[in-house]
Design a protein around this motif. Structure first.
Motif, PDB file in Angstrom:
ATOM      1  N   LYS A 199      51.936  -5.538  71.124  1.00 52.75           N
ATOM      2  CA  LYS A 199      51.547  -6.927  70.851  1.00 52.75           C
ATOM      3  C   LYS A 199      52.143  -7.328  69.511  1.00 52.75           C
ATOM      4  N   PRO A 200      52.501  -8.604  69.338  1.00 56.83           N
ATOM      5  CA  PRO A 200      53.121  -9.035  68.071  1.00 56.83           C
ATOM      6  C   PRO A 200      52.155  -8.870  66.897  1.00 56.83           C
ATOM      7  N   LEU A 201      52.716  -8.502  65.740  1.00 52.63           N
ATOM      8  CA  LEU A 201      51.941  -8.369  64.507  1.00 52.63           C
ATOM      9  C   LEU A 201      52.427  -9.404  63.502  1.00 52.63           C
ATOM     10  N   MET A 202      51.512  -9.846  62.639  1.00 58.15           N
ATOM     11  CA  MET A 202      51.866 -10.808  61.603  1.00 58.15           C
ATOM     12  C   MET A 202      52.479 -10.055  60.416  1.00 58.15           C
ATOM     13  N   LEU A 203      53.818 -10.048  60.355  1.00 58.27           N
ATOM     14  CA  LEU A 203      54.563  -9.393  59.293  1.00 58.27           C
ATOM     15  C   LEU A 203      55.756 -10.259  58.918  1.00 58.27           C
ATOM     16  N   ASP A 204      56.326 -10.003  57.736  1.00 62.52           N
ATOM     17  CA  ASP A 204      57.602 -10.616  57.377  1.00 62.52           C
ATOM     18  C   ASP A 204      58.698  -9.679  57.880  1.00 62.52           C
ATOM     19  N   PRO A 205      59.336  -9.976  59.007  1.00 64.70           N
ATOM     20  CA  PRO A 205      60.254  -9.002  59.622  1.00 64.70           C
ATOM     21  C   PRO A 205      61.450  -8.683  58.729  1.00 64.70           C
ATOM     22  N   GLY A 206      61.959  -9.693  57.974  1.00 66.15           N
ATOM     23  CA  GLY A 206      63.107  -9.444  57.117  1.00 66.15           C
ATOM     24  C   GLY A 206      62.788  -8.446  56.021  1.00 66.15           C
ATOM     25  N   MET A 207      61.633  -8.635  55.353  1.00 66.51           N
ATOM     26  CA  MET A 207      61.259  -7.739  54.265  1.00 66.51           C
ATOM     27  C   MET A 207      60.971  -6.333  54.779  1.00 66.51           C
ATOM     28  N   VAL A 208      60.283  -6.243  55.927  1.00 65.41           N
ATOM     29  CA  VAL A 208      59.959  -4.927  56.478  1.00 65.41           C
ATOM     30  C   VAL A 208      61.230  -4.191  56.900  1.00 65.41           C
ATOM     31  N   GLN A 209      62.132  -4.900  57.559  1.00 61.06           N
ATOM     32  CA  GLN A 209      63.357  -4.239  58.018  1.00 61.06           C
ATOM     33  C   GLN A 209      64.234  -3.818  56.841  1.00 61.06           C
ATOM     34  N   ILE A 229      43.028  -1.420  61.424  1.00 66.35           N
ATOM     35  CA  ILE A 229      43.100  -1.707  60.002  1.00 66.35           C
ATOM     36  C   ILE A 229      44.531  -1.654  59.473  1.00 66.35           C
ATOM     37  N   TRP A 230      45.269  -0.605  59.846  1.00 68.84           N
ATOM     38  CA  TRP A 230      46.596  -0.397  59.270  1.00 68.84           C
ATOM     39  C   TRP A 230      47.637  -0.164  60.363  1.00 68.84           C
ATOM     40  N   ALA A 231      48.859  -0.625  60.092  1.00 72.06           N
ATOM     41  CA  ALA A 231      50.046  -0.218  60.848  1.00 72.06           C
ATOM     42  C   ALA A 231      50.824   0.717  59.929  1.00 72.06           C
ATOM     43  N   GLU A 232      50.932   1.982  60.320  1.00 70.61           N
ATOM     44  CA  GLU A 232      51.569   2.988  59.463  1.00 70.61           C
ATOM     45  C   GLU A 232      52.945   3.325  60.011  1.00 70.61           C
ATOM     46  N   ILE A 233      53.971   3.187  59.152  1.00 76.22           N
ATOM     47  CA  ILE A 233      55.358   3.486  59.519  1.00 76.22           C
ATOM     48  C   ILE A 233      55.866   4.574  58.581  1.00 76.22           C
ATOM     49  N   THR A 234      56.357   5.661  59.143  1.00 72.98           N
ATOM     50  CA  THR A 234      56.808   6.807  58.351  1.00 72.98           C
ATOM     51  C   THR A 234      58.294   7.054  58.601  1.00 72.98           C
ATOM     52  N   VAL A 235      59.042   7.207  57.511  1.00 75.83           N
ATOM     53  CA  VAL A 235      60.451   7.601  57.595  1.00 75.83           C
ATOM     54  C   VAL A 235      60.544   9.024  57.040  1.00 75.83           C
ATOM     55  N   TYR A 271      47.176  -4.256  59.493  1.00 80.67           N
ATOM     56  CA  TYR A 271      47.343  -4.459  60.945  1.00 80.67           C
ATOM     57  C   TYR A 271      46.699  -5.798  61.308  1.00 80.67           C
ATOM     58  N   ARG A 272      47.535  -6.794  61.532  1.00 83.72           N
ATOM     59  CA  ARG A 272      47.024  -8.127  61.840  1.00 83.72           C
ATOM     60  C   ARG A 272      47.725  -8.654  63.082  1.00 83.72           C
ATOM     61  N   PRO A 273      47.081  -8.552  64.257  1.00 87.74           N
ATOM     62  CA  PRO A 273      47.696  -9.081  65.474  1.00 87.74           C
ATOM     63  C   PRO A 273      47.949 -10.575  65.352  1.00 87.74           C
ATOM     64  N   ALA A 274      49.079 -11.016  65.881  1.00 85.51           N
ATOM     65  CA  ALA A 274      49.413 -12.439  65.829  1.00 85.51           C
ATOM     66  C   ALA A 274      48.523 -13.202  66.799  1.00 85.51           C
ATOM     67  N   PRO A 275      48.036 -14.377  66.413  1.00 86.52           N
ATOM     68  CA  PRO A 275      47.249 -15.186  67.344  1.00 86.52           C
ATOM     69  C   PRO A 275      48.147 -15.705  68.463  1.00 86.52           C
ATOM     70  N   PRO A 276      47.570 -16.007  69.605  1.00 90.03           N
ATOM     71  CA  PRO A 276      48.390 -16.539  70.700  1.00 90.03           C
ATOM     72  C   PRO A 276      49.018 -17.870  70.318  1.00 90.03           C
ATOM     73  N   ALA A 277      50.237 -18.086  70.794  1.00 92.91           N
ATOM     74  CA  ALA A 277      50.908 -19.355  70.502  1.00 92.91           C
ATOM     75  C   ALA A 277      50.115 -20.507  71.103  1.00 92.91           C
ATOM     76  N   GLN A 278      50.006 -21.596  70.335  1.00 92.49           N
ATOM     77  CA  GLN A 278      49.247 -22.754  70.801  1.00 92.49           C
ATOM     78  C   GLN A 278      50.145 -23.984  70.754  1.00 92.49           C
ATOM     79  N   SER A 279      50.146 -24.740  71.815  1.00 92.17           N
ATOM     80  CA  SER A 279      50.857 -26.012  71.833  1.00 92.17           C
ATOM     81  C   SER A 279      49.857 -27.127  71.597  1.00 92.17           C
ATOM     82  N   GLY A 280      50.352 -28.258  71.199  1.00 84.08           N
ATOM     83  CA  GLY A 280      49.469 -29.392  70.939  1.00 84.08           C
ATOM     84  C   GLY A 280      50.296 -30.562  70.466  1.00 84.08           C
ATOM     85  N   LEU A 281      49.623 -31.609  70.061  1.00 88.57           N
ATOM     86  CA  LEU A 281      50.299 -32.817  69.598  1.00 88.57           C
ATOM     87  C   LEU A 281      50.596 -32.680  68.111  1.00 88.57           C
TER      88      LEU A 281
END
Length: 633
Positions: free
Chosen positions: A401-411, A441-447, A510-520
């Protein structure tokens, strides 16, 4: 309609039940109006129907009875009635016995109600009194004192029965208060409990499992070590002992199972026990870490910006002078020195750029990020830079499931770690990137790598700027930049040696992204070409769009259309008013996102950052989507 029928049935059953008891009963409210009475009440006092109907006044009933001589020969009926009404308004429990004009002896027992008013029970005790008189007549050999005492005890017993009734009512009220208190504590997002002198729970709001998942909810009678588990108990034990010595204690610790941050308060109760309150402050701690890192970076920027500027000027002068020397007719040996000096100066410029990257304004922009795709892209980016004999594997067990992260900084941070691992391994080896969740609580990434591992000095100093083990080939800013990235996100970084090499562990919230919402969406932009471009972006994201070019137009639309879910507005608009004025006049009624091409140093841009999210033009649909998700959350 069914509810009315049910209420009528309950009322009818209650009235029928009261009519079956042998005592007269009446209930008056706090305005001394009749709420309820039974048939025996009307029969005992021979009352007319009007005085036994709900709403009948206590004053009228007393006046009727006094006028008929119920209380003896009264010359001033109105004064007597006023006195009895005044006594009734005091709502005090009472018990009396009196003889009616017809010779009947009755006891009157009254008790106040919690909401005001009172209930009175009238009992015919004529036979009891006759038995007492008969006993007195047939027991002339007994002393009068003994008979008086017997009569006194009988009256005392009746008063005691009335007192017991009042106590039972008080107990009922206390039970209701306790139930309300328990309900209130159970709704709080904290574990509230009390430990007795032996550190066993004698009260709990049953929220321990919510604060520390995996623990039991029903903990009454358990010792605190049984409820928390051995690991957590060892962390809290010194503070608990301090509380049992009479000193309150507030502290934080990291819970072992899923690495939650818990704040605990121990407060002595003064009677040998301890009150306990535990709160999960994980998100608060993550936000605090991010804020602290931001402040450190601001301080570092203030300290280095002036020095970097002056040093940059010096490097420019050096490069210019070396360029002039290169044009002169000098010995070949001088050319070598000139070239080396130029290369060193350029390296100094690159170092200045990296320092600027570390201390400059970098704000994480979280967006819905597919971690599986991010890690696969990382493999594609990193593989060409690895030697032929070196392997790179990715093991990802994060939830899909998508997580709320800054993909550029993480990569960028992960790529930096992969390249460091490559340098450590040499010509061959294995680099592994593993990712998993720790609870929610956490998303742990190990190199990790199969190199020689960190030296003791490196484990101690590797996160310090400019520390390097690569000699002249390293700047000493790689790991500090990764550390900075993780801290800005509210996470943490750890260096470890493993049996096969070294590993760097990144722990991100670890913060799951909320579902996309459409609206006006109301799009406020005064340039036609840009407005068309932004409208297409919004439509592609599933949003319906209406448009305005000024603050006045936007306010008119928000007043006429009630279902606008979001406003996307430029800061500078047609007319004198800006997007900031629009936000101020809406006063938080509709979420807003601002966009601008103004530089960060512009005062208007800085003011905008304080009141709303700001998109820097040009921006991508992904950046816009991430902010829309954040505002929807």
């Amino acid at each position: 309609m069914d509810l009315d029928v049910s209420e009528q049935r309950i009322k009818a059953m209650t009235t029928a039940g009261l009519n079956l008891i042998g005592q007269a009963l009446s209930i008056y409210d706090n305005q001394l109006r009749l709420v309820l009475c039974n048939l025996r009440f009307q029969e005992m006092f021979d009352l007319p129907d009007a005085l036994v109907q709900p709403g009948a006044l206590f004053h009228d009933t007393i006046h009727f009875l006094a006028s008929r001589g119920e209380y003896g020969a009264e010359t001033d009926v109105d004064t007597m009635v006023a006195q009895r009404v005044e006594q009734a308004l005091a709502f005090e429990p009472h018990y009396i016995e009196r003889t009616r004009p017809n010779g009947q002896v009755i006891s009157v027992e009254g008790a106040p109600l919690p909401t005001g008013g009172w209930v009175a029970v009238y009992t015919d005790i004529t036979r009891t009194k006759q038995a007492e008189d008969l006993l007195r007549a047939r027991s002339e050999e007994l002393s009068g004192q003994l008979l008086d005492r017997a009569e006194e005890l009988s009256a005392t017993n009746r008063k005691l029965a009335a007192t017991i009734t009042a106590l039972e009512e008080a107990k009922r009220q206390l039970t209701e208060i306790e139930a309300r208190t328990r309900m209130t504590t159970e709704m709080m997002p904290a574990h509230i409990a009390h430990l007795d002198a032996e550190a066993r729970y004698d009260y709990s709001n049953r929220r321990l499992s919510a604060v520390m998942p995996g623990r039991p909810s029903d903990i009454l009678g358990l010792h605190i070590s049984q409820a928390l588990g051995a690991g957590a108990y060892e962390r809290v034990k010194p503070h608990l002992e301090q509380a049992y010595c009479g000193q309150p204690s507030v502290f934080e610790f990291t819970e072992g199972q899923d690495q939650r941050r818990i704040r605990v308060s121990f407060t002595p109760d003064g009677a040998g026990g301890v009150y306990v309150m535990s709160v999960d402050i994980t998100e608060e701690t993550q936000a605090r870490v991010a804020l602290q890192q931001t402040r450190r970076r601001e301080m570092a920027a203030q300290m280095t910006s002036g020095l970097a500027h002056d040093f940059s000027n010096l490097l420019t002068i050096i490069l210019g002078m070396q360029a002039k020397l290169a044009k002169m007719d000098l010995p070949d040996q001088a050319d070598t020195l000139i070239t080396a000096t130029q290369q060193t100066a350029r390296r100094g410029g690159q170092l200045l750029n990296r320092i600027a990257d570390m201390t400059g304004h970098r704000t994480p922009q979280p967006q819905a990020t597919d971690m599986r795709a991010l890690l696969e892209d990382l493999r594609t980016l990193a593989s060409p830079s690895l030697p032929r004999g070196m392997g790179l594997s990715v093991v990802n067990t994060l939830p899909d499931k998508p997580l709320m992260l800054d993909p550029g900084m993480v990569q960028d941070a992960l790529l930096n770690l992969v390249l460091n691992a490559r340098d450590a391994c040499g010509a061959s080896g294995q680099i592994t990137i593993s990712a998993h969740a720790i609870g929610q609580i956490w998303a742990e990434i190990t190199v990790s790598d199969t190199g020689p591992g960190f030296s003791a000095e490196a484990l101690d100093k590797a996160l310090n700027p400019f520390f390097t083990t690569k000699g002249s080939d390293g700047s000493g800013l790689g790991l500090p930049m990764v550390y900075d990235t993780v801290k800005l996100a509210g996470g943490d970084l750890q260096l470890r040696n493993t049996p096969s090499g070294a590993s760097v562990v990144l722990r991100l919230p670890y913060r799951p992204a909320p579902p996309a919402q459409s609206g006006l969406v109301l799009l406020v932009e005064d340039q036609d070409e840009l407005r068309s471009q932004f409208r297409d972006m919004l439509v592609d994201l599933g949003c319906a769009v209406i448009e305005a070019t000024s603050v006045d137009e936007a306010l008119t639309l928000t007043a006429d259309i009630g279902d606008i879910a979001l406003i996307l507005s430029d800061i500078r608009l047609q007319g004198d008013e800006t997007g900031l004025d629009l936000i101020q006049q809406l006063d938080g009624a509709i979420p807003c996102i601002l966009m601008t091409s103004l530089p960060y140093s512009d005062p208007l841009h800085r003011r905008a950052l304080a009141v709303a999210p700001v998109l820097r033009k040009p921006f991508t649909p992904a950046q816009l989507s991430a902010l829309i998700r954040t505002e929807a959350a």
